[in-house]
Design a protein around this motif. Structure first.
Motif, short mmCIF file in Angstrom:
data_model
loop_
_atom_site.label_atom_id
_atom_site.label_comp_id
_atom_site.label_asym_id
_atom_site.label_seq_id
_atom_site.Cartn_x
_atom_site.Cartn_y
_atom_site.Cartn_z
N ALA A 39 17.39 -18.70 -7.93
CA ALA A 39 18.37 -19.76 -7.78
C ALA A 39 18.68 -20.03 -6.32
CB ALA A 39 19.65 -19.42 -8.53
N LYS A 40 18.61 -18.98 -5.52
CA LYS A 40 18.87 -19.12 -4.08
C LYS A 40 17.61 -19.48 -3.31
CE LYS A 40 22.68 -15.84 -4.09
NZ LYS A 40 23.27 -14.65 -3.48
N SER A 41 16.48 -19.63 -4.01
CA SER A 41 15.18 -19.97 -3.42
C SER A 41 14.79 -19.00 -2.30
CB SER A 41 15.19 -21.41 -2.88
OG SER A 41 15.46 -22.31 -3.93
N LEU A 42 15.02 -17.73 -2.53
CA LEU A 42 14.68 -16.72 -1.53
C LEU A 42 13.20 -16.39 -1.61
CD1 LEU A 42 17.72 -14.29 -1.95
CD2 LEU A 42 17.39 -16.04 -0.21
N LYS A 43 12.60 -16.15 -0.44
CA LYS A 43 11.17 -15.83 -0.37
C LYS A 43 10.95 -14.70 0.62
CE LYS A 43 9.64 -20.07 -2.06
NZ LYS A 43 9.28 -20.14 -3.40
N GLY A 44 9.84 -14.01 0.48
CA GLY A 44 9.41 -12.99 1.43
C GLY A 44 10.41 -11.87 1.64
N ASP A 45 10.65 -11.56 2.91
CA ASP A 45 11.53 -10.44 3.27
C ASP A 45 12.97 -10.67 2.81
OD1 ASP A 45 9.46 -9.02 4.39
OD2 ASP A 45 9.88 -9.68 6.44
N GLU A 46 13.43 -11.92 2.86
CA GLU A 46 14.79 -12.22 2.39
C GLU A 46 14.94 -11.86 0.92
OE1 GLU A 46 15.62 -16.34 3.10
OE2 GLU A 46 16.82 -15.89 4.86
N ARG A 47 13.93 -12.21 0.13
CA ARG A 47 13.96 -11.92 -1.31
C ARG A 47 13.93 -10.41 -1.55
NH1 ARG A 47 12.91 -14.90 -5.95
NH2 ARG A 47 12.37 -13.63 -7.74
N LYS A 48 13.06 -9.70 -0.82
CA LYS A 48 12.96 -8.25 -0.97
C LYS A 48 14.30 -7.58 -0.66
CE LYS A 48 8.09 -7.83 0.18
NZ LYS A 48 7.12 -7.34 1.16
N LYS A 49 14.93 -8.01 0.42
CA LYS A 49 16.22 -7.44 0.81
C LYS A 49 17.27 -7.73 -0.25
CE LYS A 49 19.69 -7.37 4.41
NZ LYS A 49 20.25 -7.96 5.60
N PHE A 50 17.32 -8.98 -0.72
CA PHE A 50 18.29 -9.35 -1.74
C PHE A 50 18.08 -8.55 -3.02
CE2 PHE A 50 19.31 -11.68 -5.59
CZ PHE A 50 20.66 -11.93 -5.39
N MET A 51 16.83 -8.44 -3.47
CA MET A 51 16.54 -7.70 -4.70
C MET A 51 16.94 -6.24 -4.56
SD MET A 51 15.40 -9.71 -7.06
CE MET A 51 14.55 -8.66 -8.22
N SER A 52 16.66 -5.65 -3.41
CA SER A 52 17.01 -4.26 -3.17
C SER A 52 18.51 -4.05 -3.27
CB SER A 52 16.50 -3.81 -1.80
OG SER A 52 16.91 -2.50 -1.52
N GLU A 53 19.27 -4.91 -2.60
CA GLU A 53 20.74 -4.80 -2.62
C GLU A 53 21.29 -5.09 -4.01
OE1 GLU A 53 22.12 -7.36 0.50
OE2 GLU A 53 21.28 -6.07 2.07
N CYS A 54 20.74 -6.08 -4.67
CA CYS A 54 21.21 -6.46 -6.00
C CYS A 54 20.98 -5.32 -7.00
CB CYS A 54 20.48 -7.72 -6.46
SG CYS A 54 21.04 -8.35 -8.07
N LEU A 55 19.83 -4.69 -6.94
CA LEU A 55 19.52 -3.61 -7.88
C LEU A 55 20.33 -2.35 -7.60
CD1 LEU A 55 15.68 -4.12 -8.16
CD2 LEU A 55 17.40 -4.61 -9.91
N LYS A 56 20.80 -2.20 -6.37
CA LYS A 56 21.62 -1.03 -6.03
C LYS A 56 23.06 -1.19 -6.48
CE LYS A 56 19.04 0.27 -1.92
NZ LYS A 56 19.07 0.31 -0.45
N LYS A 57 23.47 -2.43 -6.71
CA LYS A 57 24.86 -2.70 -7.09
C LYS A 57 25.21 -1.98 -8.37
CE LYS A 57 25.42 -7.35 -5.27
NZ LYS A 57 25.58 -8.76 -5.66
N ASP A 58 26.47 -1.59 -8.45
CA ASP A 58 27.02 -0.99 -9.66
C ASP A 58 26.98 -2.03 -10.76
OD1 ASP A 58 28.49 0.34 -11.55
OD2 ASP A 58 30.31 0.48 -10.35
N SER A 59 26.72 -1.62 -11.98
CA SER A 59 26.67 -2.56 -13.09
C SER A 59 27.96 -3.30 -13.32
CB SER A 59 26.26 -1.85 -14.38
OG SER A 59 27.22 -0.85 -14.67
N ALA A 60 29.04 -2.73 -12.87
CA ALA A 60 30.33 -3.39 -13.02
C ALA A 60 30.43 -4.61 -12.14
CB ALA A 60 31.46 -2.44 -12.69
N THR A 61 29.61 -4.72 -11.11
CA THR A 61 29.66 -5.88 -10.25
C THR A 61 28.59 -6.90 -10.60
OG1 THR A 61 28.26 -4.86 -8.58
CG2 THR A 61 30.65 -4.61 -8.33
N SER A 62 27.87 -6.66 -11.68
CA SER A 62 26.89 -7.62 -12.09
C SER A 62 27.55 -8.86 -12.64
CB SER A 62 25.94 -7.03 -13.12
OG SER A 62 26.67 -6.81 -14.31
N SER A 63 26.75 -9.87 -13.01
CA SER A 63 27.33 -11.12 -13.45
C SER A 63 28.04 -11.00 -14.81
CB SER A 63 26.26 -12.20 -13.52
OG SER A 63 25.26 -11.80 -14.43
N ALA A 64 27.75 -9.96 -15.58
CA ALA A 64 28.44 -9.76 -16.84
C ALA A 64 29.84 -9.22 -16.57
CB ALA A 64 27.66 -8.80 -17.72
N LYS A 65 30.84 -9.91 -17.07
CA LYS A 65 32.22 -9.51 -16.82
C LYS A 65 32.64 -8.43 -17.81
CE LYS A 65 33.40 -13.03 -13.94
NZ LYS A 65 32.14 -13.44 -13.50
#
Length: 100
Positions: A39-65
């Motif tokens: 959705a953010k149209s991330l590519k390359g290193d930006e996408r890798k960094k985002f995915m890494s940070e997103c997957l490290k997040k606690d499940s409580a901070t995911s989009s599911a409330k």
């Protein structure tokens, strides 16, 4: 004596079920992070960094409330802190967040 093998079989089944649930949770988290990155149209290193940070997040901070009030409070508090909100802005954000 027959109850011991039955108990061990039950425990083994519960352990496997828990492992399957953890795998499903991880798959769901990966899918959610992937959708956000797309959705953010991330590519390359930006996408890798985002995915890494997103997957490290606690499940409580995911989009599911969360549904329980305490879980909701924790979720909203983390979101407010991440946005560095203070004073009246934080109060308004918390109020709106807890109503969702």
């Amino acid at each position: 004596m027959k109850s011991i093998p039955a108990l061990l079989a039950l425990l083994a089944g519960l352990t496997l079920a828990g492992g399957a649930q953890a795998a499903n949770d991880q798959q769901n988290k990966m899918a959610t992070c992937n959708k956000e990155a797309s959705a953010k149209s991330l590519k390359g290193d930006e996408r890798k960094k985002f995915m890494s940070e997103c997957l490290k997040k606690d499940s409580a901070t995911s989009s599911a409330k969360p549904t329980k009030q305490q879980d909701k409070m924790g979720y909203c508090n983390k979101e407010a802190s991440a946005k560095a909100l203070k004073g009246d802005d934080r109060k308004k954000f918390m109020s709106d967040c807890l109503k969702k």
